[in-house]
Write a protein that holds these residues in place. Structure first.
Motif, PDB file in Angstrom:
ATOM      1  N   VAL A 143      20.200   1.244  -3.517  1.00 58.12           N
ATOM      2  CA  VAL A 143      21.161   0.949  -2.401  1.00 58.12           C
ATOM      3  C   VAL A 143      20.109   1.092  -0.940  1.00 58.12           C
ATOM      4  N   GLU A 144      19.528   2.046  -0.697  1.00 57.34           N
ATOM      5  CA  GLU A 144      18.567   2.269   0.208  1.00 57.34           C
ATOM      6  C   GLU A 144      17.665   1.088   0.448  1.00 57.34           C
ATOM      7  N   GLN A 145      16.975   0.733  -0.695  1.00 55.14           N
ATOM      8  CA  GLN A 145      15.874  -0.351  -0.637  1.00 55.14           C
ATOM      9  C   GLN A 145      16.396  -1.683  -0.427  1.00 55.14           C
TER      10      GLN A 145
ATOM     11  N   LEU B  36      17.450  -6.206   3.364  1.00 57.90           N
ATOM     12  CA  LEU B  36      18.331  -6.914   4.495  1.00 57.90           C
ATOM     13  C   LEU B  36      18.102  -6.826   5.697  1.00 57.90           C
ATOM     14  N   GLN B  37      17.768  -5.427   6.355  1.00 56.34           N
ATOM     15  CA  GLN B  37      17.317  -5.317   7.677  1.00 56.34           C
ATOM     16  C   GLN B  37      15.868  -5.985   8.038  1.00 56.34           C
ATOM     17  N   THR B  38      14.973  -6.076   7.033  1.00 56.38           N
ATOM     18  CA  THR B  38      13.664  -6.895   7.035  1.00 56.38           C
ATOM     19  C   THR B  38      13.929  -8.291   7.302  1.00 56.38           C
ATOM     20  N   ARG B  39      14.782  -8.808   6.539  1.00 57.57           N
ATOM     21  CA  ARG B  39      15.047 -10.149   6.463  1.00 57.57           C
ATOM     22  C   ARG B  39      15.824 -10.714   7.850  1.00 57.57           C
ATOM     23  N   GLN B  40      16.859  -9.697   8.199  1.00 51.57           N
ATOM     24  CA  GLN B  40      17.695  -9.913   9.481  1.00 51.57           C
ATOM     25  C   GLN B  40      16.266  -9.943  10.765  1.00 51.57           C
ATOM     26  N   GLN B  41      15.588  -9.043  10.823  1.00 52.92           N
ATOM     27  CA  GLN B  41      14.624  -8.909  11.777  1.00 52.92           C
ATOM     28  C   GLN B  41      13.677 -10.087  11.864  1.00 52.92           C
ATOM     29  N   ALA B  42      13.276 -10.700  10.584  1.00 50.48           N
ATOM     30  CA  ALA B  42      12.409 -11.911  10.466  1.00 50.48           C
ATOM     31  C   ALA B  42      13.211 -13.037  11.038  1.00 50.48           C
TER      32      ALA B  42
END
Length: 80
Positions: free
Chosen positions: A39-41, A46-52
């Motif tokens: 879940v953490e991964q 998801l956070q990395t994709r949103q920032q990108a």
């Protein structure tokens, strides 16, 4: 008065929906470390994709030009 009662009705509907979602196996608890790491991964991905996506420039829409018509009036010709 109608606006207040409508707001209360909508709020109660939202709370009812949230409570129903939790009782239908929408929220589960686990003490399995492998599941927690998974879940953490997923959250980090998801956070990395949103920032990108936020940092990437949005594509510019193509400008459409009408051929044959002009928004500007032609200058008046001087009479000689």
């Amino acid at each position: 008065m109608k606006k207040v009662s409508l707001a209360v009705l909508i709020s109660l509907s939202a709370l009812t929906g949230a409570a129903y979602a939790q009782t239908e196996n929408g929220v589960t608890m686990s003490t399995d470390p492998a599941k927690a790491a998974d879940v953490e991964q997923r959250a980090q991905d998801l956070q990395t994709r949103q920032q990108a996506a936020a940092e990437a420039p949005a594509p510019m829409p193509a400008k459409h030009h009408k051929k044959g018509s002009s928004h500007h009036k032609a200058p008046a010709k001087a009479a000689q």
